[in-house]
Design a protein around this motif. Structure first.
Motif, PDB file in Angstrom:
ATOM      1  N   ALA A  62       7.328  20.149  30.144  1.00  0.00           N
ATOM      2  CA  ALA A  62       7.917  20.979  29.088  1.00  0.00           C
ATOM      3  C   ALA A  62       8.725  20.147  28.102  1.00  0.00           C
ATOM      4  CB  ALA A  62       8.796  22.062  29.707  1.00  0.00           C
ATOM      5  N   VAL A  63       9.288  19.043  28.560  1.00  0.00           N
ATOM      6  CA  VAL A  63      10.030  18.141  27.683  1.00  0.00           C
ATOM      7  C   VAL A  63       9.095  17.111  27.045  1.00  0.00           C
ATOM      8  CG1 VAL A  63      11.747  16.280  27.645  1.00  0.00           C
ATOM      9  CG2 VAL A  63      12.240  18.418  28.857  1.00  0.00           C
ATOM     10  N   GLY A  64       8.159  16.604  27.829  1.00  0.00           N
ATOM     11  CA  GLY A  64       7.297  15.526  27.354  1.00  0.00           C
ATOM     12  C   GLY A  64       6.299  15.929  26.294  1.00  0.00           C
ATOM     13  N   ILE A  65       5.742  17.142  26.423  1.00  0.00           N
ATOM     14  CA  ILE A  65       4.742  17.583  25.431  1.00  0.00           C
ATOM     15  C   ILE A  65       5.341  17.672  24.024  1.00  0.00           C
ATOM     16  CG2 ILE A  65       3.348  19.562  24.692  1.00  0.00           C
ATOM     17  CD1 ILE A  65       1.984  17.778  26.764  1.00  0.00           C
ATOM     18  N   PRO A  66       6.542  18.261  23.828  1.00  0.00           N
ATOM     19  CA  PRO A  66       7.126  18.252  22.484  1.00  0.00           C
ATOM     20  C   PRO A  66       7.380  16.841  21.948  1.00  0.00           C
ATOM     21  CG  PRO A  66       8.210  19.894  23.838  1.00  0.00           C
ATOM     22  CD  PRO A  66       7.325  19.109  24.754  1.00  0.00           C
ATOM     23  N   VAL A  73       2.682  13.779  15.329  1.00  0.00           N
ATOM     24  CA  VAL A  73       2.806  14.289  13.962  1.00  0.00           C
ATOM     25  C   VAL A  73       3.364  13.206  13.051  1.00  0.00           C
ATOM     26  CG1 VAL A  73       4.021  15.937  12.487  1.00  0.00           C
ATOM     27  CG2 VAL A  73       3.018  16.715  14.631  1.00  0.00           C
ATOM     28  N   TRP A  74       4.406  12.525  13.497  1.00  0.00           N
ATOM     29  CA  TRP A  74       4.977  11.432  12.688  1.00  0.00           C
ATOM     30  C   TRP A  74       3.910  10.389  12.356  1.00  0.00           C
ATOM     31  CZ3 TRP A  74       6.301   6.777  15.846  1.00  0.00           C
ATOM     32  CH2 TRP A  74       6.502   5.652  15.027  1.00  0.00           C
ATOM     33  N   ILE A  75       3.167   9.912  13.353  1.00  0.00           N
ATOM     34  CA  ILE A  75       2.184   8.852  13.144  1.00  0.00           C
ATOM     35  C   ILE A  75       1.085   9.300  12.189  1.00  0.00           C
ATOM     36  CG2 ILE A  75       0.397   7.458  14.275  1.00  0.00           C
ATOM     37  CD1 ILE A  75       2.241   7.426  16.768  1.00  0.00           C
ATOM     38  N   VAL A  76       0.547  10.489  12.431  1.00  0.00           N
ATOM     39  CA  VAL A  76      -0.554  10.982  11.595  1.00  0.00           C
ATOM     40  C   VAL A  76      -0.073  11.272  10.173  1.00  0.00           C
ATOM     41  CG1 VAL A  76      -2.181  12.883  11.252  1.00  0.00           C
ATOM     42  CG2 VAL A  76      -1.884  11.889  13.524  1.00  0.00           C
ATOM     43  N   PHE A  77       1.072  11.944  10.037  1.00  0.00           N
ATOM     44  CA  PHE A  77       1.573  12.286   8.703  1.00  0.00           C
ATOM     45  C   PHE A  77       1.885  11.043   7.880  1.00  0.00           C
ATOM     46  CE2 PHE A  77       3.258  16.911   9.189  1.00  0.00           C
ATOM     47  CZ  PHE A  77       1.989  17.322   9.523  1.00  0.00           C
ATOM     48  N   LEU A 105      -1.393  21.470  21.522  1.00  0.00           N
ATOM     49  CA  LEU A 105      -0.056  20.989  21.866  1.00  0.00           C
ATOM     50  C   LEU A 105       1.002  22.026  21.496  1.00  0.00           C
ATOM     51  CD1 LEU A 105      -0.414  17.278  20.683  1.00  0.00           C
ATOM     52  CD2 LEU A 105      -0.243  18.079  23.050  1.00  0.00           C
ATOM     53  N   LEU A 106       0.788  22.710  20.373  1.00  0.00           N
ATOM     54  CA  LEU A 106       1.717  23.764  19.965  1.00  0.00           C
ATOM     55  C   LEU A 106       1.696  24.927  20.956  1.00  0.00           C
ATOM     56  CD1 LEU A 106       3.646  24.744  17.680  1.00  0.00           C
ATOM     57  CD2 LEU A 106       1.653  25.848  16.646  1.00  0.00           C
ATOM     58  N   VAL A 107       0.505  25.330  21.382  1.00  0.00           N
ATOM     59  CA  VAL A 107       0.356  26.449  22.321  1.00  0.00           C
ATOM     60  C   VAL A 107       0.923  26.097  23.697  1.00  0.00           C
ATOM     61  CG1 VAL A 107      -1.343  27.865  23.544  1.00  0.00           C
ATOM     62  CG2 VAL A 107      -1.613  27.430  21.098  1.00  0.00           C
ATOM     63  N   LEU A 108       0.811  24.827  24.072  1.00  0.00           N
ATOM     64  CA  LEU A 108       1.320  24.398  25.380  1.00  0.00           C
ATOM     65  C   LEU A 108       2.826  24.573  25.506  1.00  0.00           C
ATOM     66  CD1 LEU A 108      -0.601  21.144  26.395  1.00  0.00           C
ATOM     67  CD2 LEU A 108      -0.359  23.242  27.740  1.00  0.00           C
TER      68      LEU A 108
END
Length: 235
Positions: A62-66, A73-77, A105-108
């Motif tokens: 629950a902590v690691g997925i975010p 997101v940072w890398i891709v953006f 990842l958002l749904v998880l």
């Protein structure tokens, strides 16, 4: 990028310095937030399991997925903003591929909060009446915000569509629905849904992680999204 330039990338974003902008603060925030959330969650985790998964495993997922999600997101953006790297790799399928990575990842996130809450249920030091009352209060703005995102903002734009399509950069700011009350309603209100789940089930560990996720999304905003927006839309 000039107003008449149709390139996806920006010369001012095409440097290692901008790629890393805000990420030292991002790292320090992780190093501070994770021990804090562990300190509040650990006392109520006693080795219980649900679906064959231990409570500590639910917690770290629950902590690691975010953390993984927001790092991705940072890398891709930043790669997209400086070099249009994702679009060069996948062409017209860039947004589709990004959605395949982003949305699971958002749904998880809420799924893992539910799992952690169930394995540590009835550990919150609040009466059931108070916790459920708070949950019902918080769930209203969160669901209204999710509806507003779908109705007025759009899922693709919420995924960072302005990093992938120039057309999104030309759209006006959304001021309807929940965005009438906060320009950044997604981060301000939507994460109350995670609080509500933890409160309804009565889990201290899940509420701790929900608070972590809410704080951590603002770390993403200030360390990654805000600098990107300054490049795309100007200060």
């Amino acid at each position: 990028m000039s107003s008449g330039d149709n390139r996806l990338w920006y010369r001012s974003a095409r440097s290692f310095g901008f790629f890393m902008k805000g990420q030292i603060a991002h790292l320090f925030a992780i190093l501070i937030l994770i021990p804090v959330v562990w300190a509040f969650a650990a006392p109520v985790m006693d080795g219980g399991t649900i679906f064959g998964v231990r409570d500590t495993t639910w917690f770290w997922l629950a902590v690691g997925i975010p953390v993984f999600h927001q790092t991705l997101v940072w890398i891709v953006f930043r790669a997209q903003l400086g070099w249009a790297a994702f679009s060069k790799l996948f062409g017209h399928f860039d947004l589709f591929v990004w959605g395949v990575l982003f949305l699971p990842l958002l749904v998880l996130r809420p799924i893992l909060i539910v799992g952690l809450a169930l394995v540590t249920e009835r550990t919150l030091m609040l009466s059931k009446i108070i916790s459920i009352s708070l949950a019902l209060i918080l769930i209203v703005p969160s669901l209204y915000t999710l509806w507003s995102v779908i109705r007025y903002f759009g899922l693709i734009r919420a995924m960072g569509g302005d990093h992938f399509r120039i057309s999104f950069r030309k759209m006006p700011l959304v001021r309807q629905g929940a965005f009438k009350y906060s320009a950044n309603a997604m981060y301000t209100f939507a994460f109350f849904l995670l609080w509500s789940v933890a409160l309804i089930i009565g889990s201290q560990a899940a509420l701790s992680v929900a608070l972590f996720e809410h704080a951590y999304i603002w770390v993403h905003y200030y360390c990654t999204e805000k600098p990107d927006m300054e490049i795309i839309y100007g200060s």
